[in-house]
Design an enzyme around this catalytic site. Structure first.
Site, PDB file in Angstrom:
ATOM      1  N   ASP A  10       0.829  -1.205   0.000  1.00  0.00           N
ATOM      2  CA  ASP A  10       0.000   0.000   0.000  1.00  0.00           C
ATOM      3  C   ASP A  10       0.867   1.260   0.000  1.00  0.00           C
ATOM      4  OD1 ASP A  10      -2.269   1.513   0.034  1.00  0.00           O
ATOM      5  OD2 ASP A  10      -2.817   1.078   2.108  1.00  0.00           O
ATOM      6  N   ASN A  49     -10.796  -3.143  -6.116  1.00  0.00           N
ATOM      7  CA  ASN A  49     -10.025  -2.141  -6.870  1.00  0.00           C
ATOM      8  C   ASN A  49     -10.631  -1.787  -8.231  1.00  0.00           C
ATOM      9  OD1 ASN A  49      -6.718  -3.180  -5.659  1.00  0.00           O
ATOM     10  ND2 ASN A  49      -8.022  -1.498  -4.980  1.00  0.00           N
TER      11      ASN A  49
HETATM   12  C1  FPP Z   1      -2.216   0.150  -3.206  1.00  0.00           C
HETATM   13  O1  FPP Z   1      -1.673   1.450  -3.195  1.00  0.00           O
HETATM   14  C2  FPP Z   1      -1.682  -0.589  -4.308  1.00  0.00           C
HETATM   15  C3  FPP Z   1      -2.406  -1.169  -5.284  1.00  0.00           C
HETATM   16  C4  FPP Z   1      -3.874  -1.115  -5.364  1.00  0.00           C
HETATM   17  C5  FPP Z   1      -1.755  -1.887  -6.385  1.00  0.00           C
HETATM   18  C6  FPP Z   1      -0.539  -2.678  -6.019  1.00  0.00           C
HETATM   19  C7  FPP Z   1       0.256  -2.772  -7.230  1.00  0.00           C
HETATM   20  C8  FPP Z   1       1.583  -2.676  -7.300  1.00  0.00           C
HETATM   21  C9  FPP Z   1       2.475  -2.596  -6.135  1.00  0.00           C
HETATM   22  C10 FPP Z   1       2.145  -2.656  -8.648  1.00  0.00           C
HETATM   23  C11 FPP Z   1       3.025  -3.770  -8.983  1.00  0.00           C
HETATM   24  C12 FPP Z   1       2.566  -5.124  -8.812  1.00  0.00           C
HETATM   25  C13 FPP Z   1       2.466  -6.004  -9.821  1.00  0.00           C
HETATM   26  C14 FPP Z   1       2.386  -7.432  -9.489  1.00  0.00           C
HETATM   27  C15 FPP Z   1       2.422  -5.615 -11.216  1.00  0.00           C
HETATM   28  P1  FPP Z   1      -2.646   2.677  -3.375  1.00  0.00           P
HETATM   29  O2  FPP Z   1      -2.739   2.978  -4.812  1.00  0.00           O
HETATM   30  O3  FPP Z   1      -3.965   2.402  -2.715  1.00  0.00           O
HETATM   31  O4  FPP Z   1      -1.878   3.799  -2.593  1.00  0.00           O
HETATM   32  P2  FPP Z   1      -2.539   5.000  -1.781  1.00  0.00           P
HETATM   33  O5  FPP Z   1      -3.307   4.370  -0.645  1.00  0.00           O
HETATM   34  O6  FPP Z   1      -1.364   5.779  -1.307  1.00  0.00           O
HETATM   35  O7  FPP Z   1      -3.418   5.758  -2.730  1.00  0.00           O
END
Ligand code: FPP
Length: 256
Positions: A19, A67
């Site tokens: 995250d 998501n």
């Molecule tokens: C949460 O951070 C992250 C995600 C919903 C996606 C996770 C994906 C990756 C780490 C990319 C790489 C992985 C692969 C396997 C291709 P957020 O976007 O919710 O962050 P925030 O809470 O700060 O907005």
């Protein structure tokens, strides 16, 4: 997922809620997809770090069933990133003898991402030493519902006796049926929620929360999480004295 009697003090299976990509990007004036790209670089490094530290199973929450409700542009960017990541990583997975698994409703992913995933899983299916699992379109409640449907079908066709059934008879319908339960669940970015990730499987897991945003997470931070895990006493309902002097192992005792 089944009952195991793994007694090592090292975590055999780590699950990570990656995250903080969005906040990492926002702090630098970048777009959210740029944050996910940086997150993917961290993912690559942590896969290697787990091998170097002897963690045989790593499960990453890469895209939750919830998501899909993000802006279309971000969902598209995440799916393209997944495809790109698999295209680039498969060679490294083969070289390092890592088997790739996926958990979640994979059949609902866009065709290109699904194809890339199936190709990478097929190419690594014969490995058994290291295991990388991507949770994609994953949610524990959806998994529970799918498992309940699978269980009901096996009862209806006479394969399972509902009255005699135990936990393992249900657990073999989970997406994680080939994986041991996680020993340690890590969530980055300061959030302290589990967000529908491995709810049943983490019944006896230790949890570690860090303020570090996922793109800034690295091997040193992973080592801190493992060091913290080593300081925990896993009791499975027993007393501290019983853990110090183990007697018999319960058939329901999970890993480690
Ligand atoms: C949460 O951070 C992250 C995600 C919903 C996606 C996770 C994906 C990756 C780490 C990319 C790489 C992985 C692969 C396997 C291709 P957020 O976007 O919710 O962050 P925030 O809470 O700060 O907005």
């Amino acid at each position: 997922m089944s009952s195991q009697t793994h007694q090592s003090t090292d975590p055999r299976h780590i699950g990570i809620i990656m995250d903080g990509n969005g906040r990492w990007a926002k702090k630098r004036g970048y777009s959210r997809p740029k944050g996910h790209q940086e997150g993917a670089k961290t993912t690559r490094k942590i896969i290697d770090a787990c091998r170097e530290l002897g963690v045989r199973y790593l499960t990453l929450y890469a895209f939750s069933a919830e998501n899909w409700s993000r802006p279309d542009m971000e969902v598209k960017a995440l799916m393209e990133l997944l495809e790109f990541f698999l295209g680039r990583e498969t060679k490294a997975l083969i070289k390092n003898r890592v088997r790739l698994h996926a958990i979640g409703r994979i059949e609902e992913l866009p065709e290109q991402a699904r194809k890339a995933l199936n190709k990478a899983m097929e190419a690594t299916a014969h490995f058994d030493e290291w295991h990388l699992t991507l949770a994609l379109n994953y949610g524990s409640r959806q998994e529970m519902l799918d498992a309940a449907k699978g269980f009901a079908k096996s009862v209806a066709c006479g394969e399972t006796d509902a009255e005699q059934a135990g936990w393992d008879d249900l657990a073999r319908h989970f997406y994680t049926k080939e994986l041991p339960d996680p020993d340690l669940i890590i969530r980055t970015s300061g959030e302290t929620r589990i967000s529908n990730f491995l709810l049943m499987q983490s019944a006896y897991a230790e949890f570690y929360f860090t303020d570090v945003l996922w793109p800034d997470f690295d091997k040193v931070e992973l080592e801190k999480a493992i060091a913290c895990y080593h300081r925990r006493e896993r009791r499975y309902g027993k007393t501290g004295e019983q853990i110090a002097r183990p007697t018999t192992v319960s058939p329901l005792q999970p890993s480690a």
